[in-house]
Design a protein around this motif. Sequence first.
Motif, mmCIF file in Angstrom:
data_model
loop_
_atom_site.group_PDB
_atom_site.id
_atom_site.type_symbol
_atom_site.label_atom_id
_atom_site.label_comp_id
_atom_site.label_asym_id
_atom_site.label_seq_id
_atom_site.Cartn_x
_atom_site.Cartn_y
_atom_site.Cartn_z
ATOM 1 N N GLY A 1 0.822 -1.205 0.000
ATOM 2 C CA GLY A 1 0.000 0.000 0.000
ATOM 3 C C GLY A 1 0.856 1.255 0.000
ATOM 4 O O GLY A 1 1.768 1.384 0.814
ATOM 5 N N ARG A 2 0.570 2.152 -0.896
ATOM 6 C CA ARG A 2 1.311 3.411 -0.979
ATOM 7 C C ARG A 2 0.339 4.586 -0.893
ATOM 8 O O ARG A 2 -0.836 4.468 -1.236
ATOM 9 N N VAL A 3 0.850 5.721 -0.433
ATOM 10 C CA VAL A 3 0.025 6.917 -0.277
ATOM 11 C C VAL A 3 -0.199 7.542 -1.653
ATOM 12 O O VAL A 3 0.763 7.817 -2.369
ATOM 13 N N PRO A 4 -1.449 7.763 -2.042
ATOM 14 C CA PRO A 4 -1.708 8.393 -3.353
ATOM 15 C C PRO A 4 -1.081 9.785 -3.436
ATOM 16 O O PRO A 4 -1.018 10.514 -2.439
ATOM 17 N N ASP A 5 -0.613 10.130 -4.591
ATOM 18 C CA ASP A 5 -0.030 11.462 -4.798
ATOM 19 C C ASP A 5 -1.070 12.540 -4.470
ATOM 20 O O ASP A 5 -2.217 12.476 -4.916
ATOM 21 N N GLY A 6 -0.630 13.516 -3.697
ATOM 22 C CA GLY A 6 -1.508 14.628 -3.372
ATOM 23 C C GLY A 6 -2.520 14.347 -2.281
ATOM 24 O O GLY A 6 -3.387 15.186 -2.017
ATOM 25 N N TRP A 7 -2.423 13.198 -1.627
ATOM 26 C CA TRP A 7 -3.399 12.881 -0.571
ATOM 27 C C TRP A 7 -3.249 13.851 0.593
ATOM 28 O O TRP A 7 -2.139 14.185 1.007
ATOM 29 N N GLN A 8 -4.390 14.302 1.123
ATOM 30 C CA GLN A 8 -4.405 15.171 2.282
ATOM 31 C C GLN A 8 -5.473 14.698 3.257
ATOM 32 O O GLN A 8 -6.536 14.235 2.832
ATOM 33 N N PRO A 9 -5.215 14.797 4.555
ATOM 34 C CA PRO A 9 -6.223 14.389 5.541
ATOM 35 C C PRO A 9 -7.380 15.367 5.577
ATOM 36 O O PRO A 9 -7.200 16.567 5.332
ATOM 37 N N ASP A 10 -8.552 14.860 5.858
ATOM 38 C CA ASP A 10 -9.732 15.701 6.000
ATOM 39 C C ASP A 10 -9.803 16.187 7.442
ATOM 40 O O ASP A 10 -10.329 15.505 8.320
ATOM 41 N N THR A 11 -9.253 17.352 7.681
ATOM 42 C CA THR A 11 -9.163 17.860 9.053
ATOM 43 C C THR A 11 -10.521 18.253 9.617
ATOM 44 O O THR A 11 -10.663 18.422 10.826
ATOM 45 N N ALA A 12 -11.530 18.392 8.749
ATOM 46 C CA ALA A 12 -12.871 18.744 9.227
ATOM 47 C C ALA A 12 -13.699 17.502 9.545
ATOM 48 O O ALA A 12 -14.798 17.616 10.082
ATOM 49 N N SER A 13 -13.171 16.325 9.235
ATOM 50 C CA SER A 13 -13.918 15.093 9.457
ATOM 51 C C SER A 13 -13.963 14.745 10.933
ATOM 52 O O SER A 13 -13.020 14.999 11.684
ATOM 53 N N MET A 14 -15.039 14.101 11.349
ATOM 54 C CA MET A 14 -15.160 13.639 12.724
ATOM 55 C C MET A 14 -14.499 12.282 12.921
ATOM 56 O O MET A 14 -14.583 11.687 13.982
ATOM 57 N N GLU A 15 -13.873 11.761 11.874
ATOM 58 C CA GLU A 15 -13.238 10.453 11.982
ATOM 59 C C GLU A 15 -11.911 10.520 12.717
ATOM 60 O O GLU A 15 -11.378 9.515 13.146
ATOM 61 N N GLY A 16 -11.327 11.689 12.830
ATOM 62 C CA GLY A 16 -10.067 11.830 13.541
ATOM 63 C C GLY A 16 -8.870 11.615 12.638
ATOM 64 O O GLY A 16 -8.968 10.990 11.584
ATOM 65 N N TYR A 17 -7.736 12.155 13.047
ATOM 66 C CA TYR A 17 -6.501 11.984 12.300
ATOM 67 C C TYR A 17 -5.339 12.177 13.255
ATOM 68 O O TYR A 17 -5.472 12.796 14.305
ATOM 69 N N GLU A 18 -4.200 11.635 12.897
ATOM 70 C CA GLU A 18 -3.028 11.701 13.767
ATOM 71 C C GLU A 18 -2.256 12.993 13.490
ATOM 72 O O GLU A 18 -2.129 13.411 12.340
ATOM 73 N N VAL A 19 -1.739 13.605 14.557
ATOM 74 C CA VAL A 19 -0.999 14.853 14.400
ATOM 75 C C VAL A 19 0.361 14.748 15.074
ATOM 76 O O VAL A 19 0.583 13.919 15.950
ATOM 77 N N LYS A 20 1.274 15.595 14.655
ATOM 78 C CA LYS A 20 2.588 15.684 15.277
ATOM 79 C C LYS A 20 2.530 16.591 16.489
ATOM 80 O O LYS A 20 1.835 17.603 16.506
ATOM 81 N N LYS A 21 3.298 16.224 17.505
ATOM 82 C CA LYS A 21 3.282 16.991 18.748
ATOM 83 C C LYS A 21 3.849 18.396 18.555
ATOM 84 O O LYS A 21 3.306 19.373 19.057
ATOM 85 N N LEU A 22 4.945 18.506 17.826
ATOM 86 C CA LEU A 22 5.641 19.785 17.727
ATOM 87 C C LEU A 22 4.849 20.812 16.933
ATOM 88 O O LEU A 22 4.826 21.992 17.260
ATOM 89 N N THR A 23 4.208 20.367 15.848
ATOM 90 C CA THR A 23 3.514 21.304 14.968
ATOM 91 C C THR A 23 2.018 21.376 15.230
ATOM 92 O O THR A 23 1.388 22.392 14.924
ATOM 93 N N GLY A 24 1.446 20.294 15.784
ATOM 94 C CA GLY A 24 -0.001 20.254 15.976
ATOM 95 C C GLY A 24 -0.760 20.010 14.690
ATOM 96 O O GLY A 24 -1.990 20.002 14.678
ATOM 97 N N GLY A 25 -0.034 19.807 13.578
ATOM 98 C CA GLY A 25 -0.677 19.549 12.287
ATOM 99 C C GLY A 25 -0.642 18.077 11.944
ATOM 100 O O GLY A 25 -0.036 17.271 12.647
ATOM 101 N N PRO A 26 -1.301 17.710 10.859
ATOM 102 C CA PRO A 26 -1.302 16.312 10.427
ATOM 103 C C PRO A 26 0.114 15.795 10.186
ATOM 104 O O PRO A 26 1.012 16.552 9.817
ATOM 105 N N ARG A 27 0.306 14.513 10.406
ATOM 106 C CA ARG A 27 1.632 13.907 10.224
ATOM 107 C C ARG A 27 2.088 14.081 8.778
ATOM 108 O O ARG A 27 1.319 13.879 7.844
#
Length: 300
Positions: free
Chosen positions: A68-94
């Motif tokens: 499995g590979r990450v599709p080109d240009g994939w971005q997390p849906d930060t408005a989704s209620m499904e949740g996403y993982e973030v980095k501690k230092l930046t607070g943004g998506p991994r």
Amino acid sequence: MGRLLGRIVVGLTSSLICFIAYSSQIFVIWPWYGRVVSIELLTLLVPFNLLVAMLLWNYRLCVVTDPGRVPDGWQPDTASMEGYEVKKLTGGPRYCRTCEQYKPPRSHHCKSCKRCVLRMDHHCPWVDNCVGHFNYGHFIRFLFFVDLACSYHLAMVTRRVTHAMHSRIWDVPEGVELVFIILNYVACIPVLLMVGGFSLYHFYCLLGNSTTIEGWEKDKVATLVRRGKIRDIKFPYNLGKRRNIESILGPNPWLWCWPTRTPGTGLKYQLAEGDGKWIELQRPDYKEQWYRREDDDEFV
């Protein structure tokens, strides 16, 4: 060079499997039955060869299936209620600096494959491939059939030895047969012990819907909890044993041992049940943040 070495390892692994599977039949079992095809011989060897066939089939799928590979240009849906993982230092998506793209939940960058792998479990040199979302089911089945085939093999060869020990006529293995009995024990027993222990760990991970990497991370979290640096948290992907198995092997139990495509896209995963919005939780001295539900402390 690395690719060539990987192919050599796969070739040696395949050769070892075939040696254990077929030398025992050709040089031990076949002479024992007088080199004559019989119902008794077929009853003994047909189940064994079916196990070997399933073993080799799943091993090949582990090798050739893209994890499995990450599709080109994939971005997390930060408005989704499904949740996403973030980095501690930046607070943004991994984000993977090497691949220069966002990382979906449970994905990691593999230095050997030189890319991010979906639901990466580990890079396996024996299959010259990463074990990830789309081939983890094949990997689990491969381990399962190695355990079954090796156990059957040892029982079959041991039956030949015990028959010779209790036979009233001269039937002691000698010459080529004796050599191959010894070689089969020497080759099969270490494989069963090592793969058997590895299998138990991965069956445990399957029941908990956890990867090897996540197992390491949960150990780190447990250490921090014991030291009082964070409070206890719940692993977000544990859906219950039955649903955990279904998330990898599919919903039909009759097909769990049959090679099938892993459900889902590998870009998002079902979470443990619970209602409530996602809020950010700071976790000191830990490399990443997760989100949790306000009402049940589940993380993602």
